[in-house]
Design a protein around this motif. Structure first.
Motif, short mmCIF file in Angstrom:
data_model
loop_
_atom_site.label_atom_id
_atom_site.label_comp_id
_atom_site.label_asym_id
_atom_site.label_seq_id
_atom_site.Cartn_x
_atom_site.Cartn_y
_atom_site.Cartn_z
N ALA A 1 75.16 97.57 50.28
CA ALA A 1 73.80 97.64 50.83
C ALA A 1 73.02 96.41 50.39
CB ALA A 1 73.10 98.91 50.35
N GLY A 2 71.97 96.12 51.16
CA GLY A 2 71.06 95.05 50.77
C GLY A 2 71.47 93.66 51.19
N ILE A 3 72.66 93.49 51.78
CA ILE A 3 73.12 92.16 52.23
C ILE A 3 73.63 92.31 53.67
CG2 ILE A 3 73.61 91.04 50.03
CD1 ILE A 3 76.40 92.12 50.11
N ASP A 4 72.74 92.78 54.53
CA ASP A 4 73.13 93.10 55.90
C ASP A 4 73.64 91.87 56.66
OD1 ASP A 4 72.35 95.65 55.34
OD2 ASP A 4 70.35 95.43 56.19
N GLU A 5 72.99 90.71 56.49
CA GLU A 5 73.41 89.53 57.23
C GLU A 5 74.82 89.11 56.84
OE1 GLU A 5 70.64 89.82 55.57
OE2 GLU A 5 69.03 89.73 57.04
N ALA A 6 75.12 89.12 55.55
CA ALA A 6 76.46 88.76 55.10
C ALA A 6 77.49 89.76 55.60
CB ALA A 6 76.50 88.68 53.57
N ARG A 7 77.13 91.02 55.61
CA ARG A 7 78.05 92.05 56.09
C ARG A 7 78.33 91.86 57.58
NH1 ARG A 7 76.30 98.20 55.34
NH2 ARG A 7 74.88 97.60 57.00
N GLU A 8 77.31 91.56 58.35
CA GLU A 8 77.52 91.35 59.79
C GLU A 8 78.37 90.10 60.05
OE1 GLU A 8 73.66 91.19 61.42
OE2 GLU A 8 73.20 93.32 61.06
N GLU A 9 78.21 89.09 59.22
CA GLU A 9 78.98 87.85 59.38
C GLU A 9 80.47 88.10 59.19
OE1 GLU A 9 79.12 83.60 59.95
OE2 GLU A 9 77.48 85.05 60.15
N PRO B 1 86.49 72.94 58.26
CA PRO B 1 86.99 73.94 59.22
C PRO B 1 88.51 73.92 59.26
CG PRO B 1 85.16 72.72 60.16
CD PRO B 1 85.50 72.04 58.87
N GLY B 2 89.09 75.09 59.36
CA GLY B 2 90.54 75.24 59.31
C GLY B 2 91.00 75.78 57.98
N ARG B 3 90.16 75.65 56.98
CA ARG B 3 90.47 76.26 55.69
C ARG B 3 89.40 77.34 55.41
NH1 ARG B 3 92.15 70.59 53.92
NH2 ARG B 3 94.43 70.70 54.11
N PHE B 4 88.27 76.92 54.91
CA PHE B 4 87.15 77.85 54.83
C PHE B 4 86.21 77.53 55.98
CE2 PHE B 4 88.37 78.21 50.27
CZ PHE B 4 88.66 79.57 50.30
N ASP B 5 86.43 78.22 57.08
CA ASP B 5 85.64 77.95 58.29
C ASP B 5 84.19 78.38 58.12
OD1 ASP B 5 87.96 77.21 60.22
OD2 ASP B 5 88.59 79.08 59.28
N ARG B 6 83.98 79.40 57.32
CA ARG B 6 82.63 79.95 57.20
C ARG B 6 82.21 80.02 55.74
NH1 ARG B 6 82.67 85.13 61.39
NH2 ARG B 6 83.17 83.95 63.27
N GLN B 7 80.97 79.69 55.52
CA GLN B 7 80.35 79.89 54.22
C GLN B 7 79.29 80.98 54.38
OE1 GLN B 7 79.13 76.54 51.89
NE2 GLN B 7 80.66 75.18 52.82
N VAL B 8 79.57 82.12 53.81
CA VAL B 8 78.68 83.28 53.93
C VAL B 8 77.84 83.36 52.67
CG1 VAL B 8 78.54 85.76 54.29
CG2 VAL B 8 80.39 84.44 55.36
N VAL B 9 76.53 83.20 52.82
CA VAL B 9 75.62 83.27 51.68
C VAL B 9 75.30 84.74 51.39
CG1 VAL B 9 73.36 82.62 50.80
CG2 VAL B 9 74.65 81.02 52.24
#
Length: 647
Positions: A169-177, A324-332
């Protein structure tokens, strides 16, 4: 969540192996005994000379002559055995003369096997002990003497507790990502038929305690796939090449369980910039990082393996790891806001019996800056307080006391202060509080106390009315003035010669804030909006070093600007306290009487000159000096009455 502990009757693996080898040894002994009994002669053992004498007397009925023993029966049927001496050619003649029936006996093969077994048994036992010891060494430490290159990644299953997004809970944006990764693992054809490819890796970035590891476990729990977990420090060893071998072995295990998730916690331990530092340890780390880069996106693709890593230091990671190709996304994964804190509290409060007066929203509003781990600790502290007070339910009072304990430290009522020390502390805290009330940009006062808490003999705790994501110049100047309020109050009431060391933490806070305003935030008119210092290997104020970018002349100007800001704050605090010295006395006397005042009580006292609550008995007076105070996790606090470090 299920209990991961093994049952008490489960045998220790070491004892289990010992029992197995003990059984093998007992079996060998039994085999020796069987062979030995099968070849052992029956009857009375007699000497060869007695045997010839019995034959001459006519007492022997029949015999069997073997190559290494003679077995026979006396006339009364009693069996006997003897060992011949050399090759006696006269024996058959003696037997013929006395009418003894005799025959030959072949050599028994059992004796040969027994001889071989007896000769090889010590060697077999040595091999068994060595194999057992080596096996135990390999089990302990994940690789042992013959398995340095084996991966230490652990495979988590649902038996160890399934975590879902309902527990996050409390990190909805990261969870959706990260929800897309879960949907891909559930239905990969939905994306592949349109030519889409799932991100190969996701990097979770956030402060400690924000829930990065919990979020990764929730992804595995929702997708219902194997989940390997390993720490970045598990790759690096003192031997060069071991880390790279462990990376290869980890990906080989992941391929066998694909589709799966590999979670690398604290990846900055192995993923730092290459080319920094000297020595074999750095060479080993760089080789490990190179192998990790190749496995994540090299010549051979790793289909079905999703890498999720977590760190609170993304600034030190190698750029090749973040492409990109390794860590494509950085989720804060940020520190939660007030709505997020309320949701997190609701998750943790499910495990606690609550009283009807508990309001999670009020608690959430009073805990700005708290991470998920801080809120979990707050709920636990409240439950422990209720248990110590012999209550069946955890009430709002326990949560308030737990919040004060977490923010300001535990009360130390057992300390005994002299009346002079207590009076000095009361005026020091009253100075902080009075300047804060007169600064419009200052945060409201949450509580003021002269009861020792943590490492401070007293403090004023301020909390913002809402979550702050940036600070303005007027608020920084207000904080500087408030920090100087305690020192100025001591100077006004007790004189220049009686100023104490209680303002040590206030001076440190003011100096660091003024330095950041001048060198990092461009808030000096003389120096302009330029960066003169930057954090390196850590954030300023949290163990990081500073890299200066200016000349000696500029350095003098920086020091002059810092001093100008701090002395200006000192002058502002002096102006407020001298003009309202009567209120300073009023507030200090109230602290001496009640020891702890809330923000509302301070405002009421300054407006009406009294507090509407019954007087409370004073606590005992205090003792030893306390060493410097720590920075709070949320809000601002200014402590007083501290002794200098080393006192």
């Amino acid at each position: 969540m299920s209990d991961n502990r093994e049952p008490e009757n489960t045998p220790n693996p070491w004892m289990k192996s010992l029992m197995v080898w003990g059984g093998i040894f007992a079996g060998l002994l039994l085999l020796v005994s069987v062979f030995g009994n099968s070849g052992a002669p029956a009857g009375t053992q007699i000497t060869y000379s007695d045997f010839r004498a019995k034959v001459a007397e006519g007492s022997v009925d029949r015999v069997e002559i073997g190559p290494d023993k003679i077995v026979g029966n006396f006339g009364n049927g009693e069996p006997f055995t003897t060992v011949p001496v050399g090759n006696d050619p006269s024996l058959t003649a003696l037997l013929d003369e006395n009418g003894v029936e005799y025959s030959g006996a072949a050599a028994q093969e059992g004796n040969v096997l027994l001889y071989i077994l007896i000769q090889t048994l010590p060697f077999l036992l040595i091999l068994a002990v060595a194999f057992f010891a080596l096996k135990q060494v390999q089990k302990g430490g994940g690789g042992g003497a013959m398995g340095f290159g084996k991966s230490k990644a652990k495979l988590l299953t649902e038996k160890q507790g399934r975590v879902t997004f309902d527990d996050v809970a409390g990190i909805d944006e990261a969870r959706e990502e990260l929800q897309e990764i879960v949907e891909f693992l559930r239905d990969p054809q939905r994306f592949s038929k349109l030519g889409g490819q799932i991100p190969k890796g996701a990097l979770l970035v956030g402060s400690p305690g924000t829930g990065k590891t919990l979020l990764a476990r929730a992804i595995a729990g929702e997708a219902r796939v194997p989940f390997f977990t390993i720490s970045g420090s598990d790759f690096v060893e003192m031997f060069v090449g071991v880390g790279a071998s462990r990376v290869r072995d980890m990906f080989e295990q992941a391929k066998k369980n694909a589709p799966c998730i590999v979670f690398i916690d604290e990846i900055d331990a192995v993923g730092r910039h290459r080319g920094h530092g000297l020595g074999n340890s750095n060479d080993e780390r760089e080789q490990t990082l190179n192998q990790l880069l190749v496995e994540m996106d090299g010549f051979e693709a790793n289909e079905g393996i999703i890498i999720i890593a977590a760190t609170n230091r993304p600034d030190v990671l190698d750029p090749a790891l973040l492409r990109p190709g390794r860590f494509d996304r950085q989720v804060v994964v940020p520190v939660p806001d007030v709505d997020g804190r309320e949701k997190i509290l609701a998750v943790h409060m499910k495990k606690v019996p609550l009283a009807p007066d508990v309001n999670p929203r009020v608690i959430a509003r009073g805990t700005p800056g708290f991470s998920g781990a801080d809120l979990a600790n707050l709920v636990n502290e409240a439950a422990l307080l209720a248990a110590r007070r012999n209550k069946r339910l955890v009430a709002m009072q326990e949560f308030e006391d737990a919040k004060d304990k977490v923010m300001m430290g535990a009360e130390r009522k057992s300390m005994v202060m002299t009346e002079d020390e207590k009076r000095m502390t009361a005026y020091h805290e009253a100075g902080h509080a009075l300047v804060s009330v007169n600064e419009p940009a200052s945060d409201p006062i949450h509580k003021a106390t002269i009861i020792p808490r943590g490492r401070a003999l007293g403090m004023v705790m301020r909390l913002p009315e809402r979550d702050n994501y940036s600070y303005h110049r007027d608020k920084m100047l207000a904080n500087l003035a408030v920090s100087m309020g305690g020192r100025v109050a001591e100077e006004i009431i007790f004189g220049h010669d009686k100023v104490s060391s209680g303002a040590s933490s206030d001076i440190q806070y003011a100096t660091n804030l003024a330095r950041n305003m001048v060198t990092r935030w461009g808030m000096s008119e003389a120096l302009g909006p330029l960066l003169y210092e930057e954090a390196q290997e850590g954030y300023l104020g949290y163990g990081g070093s500073q890299r200066t970018m200016h000349s000696a002349e500029t350095n003098k100007l920086i020091d002059a600007e810092i001093r100008k800001l701090v002395e200006g704050a000192h002058a502002r605090a002096t102006e407020v306290l001298k003009s309202q010295e009567d209120k300073l006395h009023l507030l200090a006397n109230a602290l001496l009487e009640y020891e702890t005042l809330t923000g509302d009580e301070i405002n009421q006292l300054l407006e009406t000159g009294k507090i509407d609550r019954p007087s409370e008995p004073k606590g005992p007076a205090v003792i030893q000096p306390v060493h410097g105070s720590a920075i709070p996790k949320a809000g601002k606090r200014f402590g007083g009455g501290e002794a200098p470090a080393g006192a």
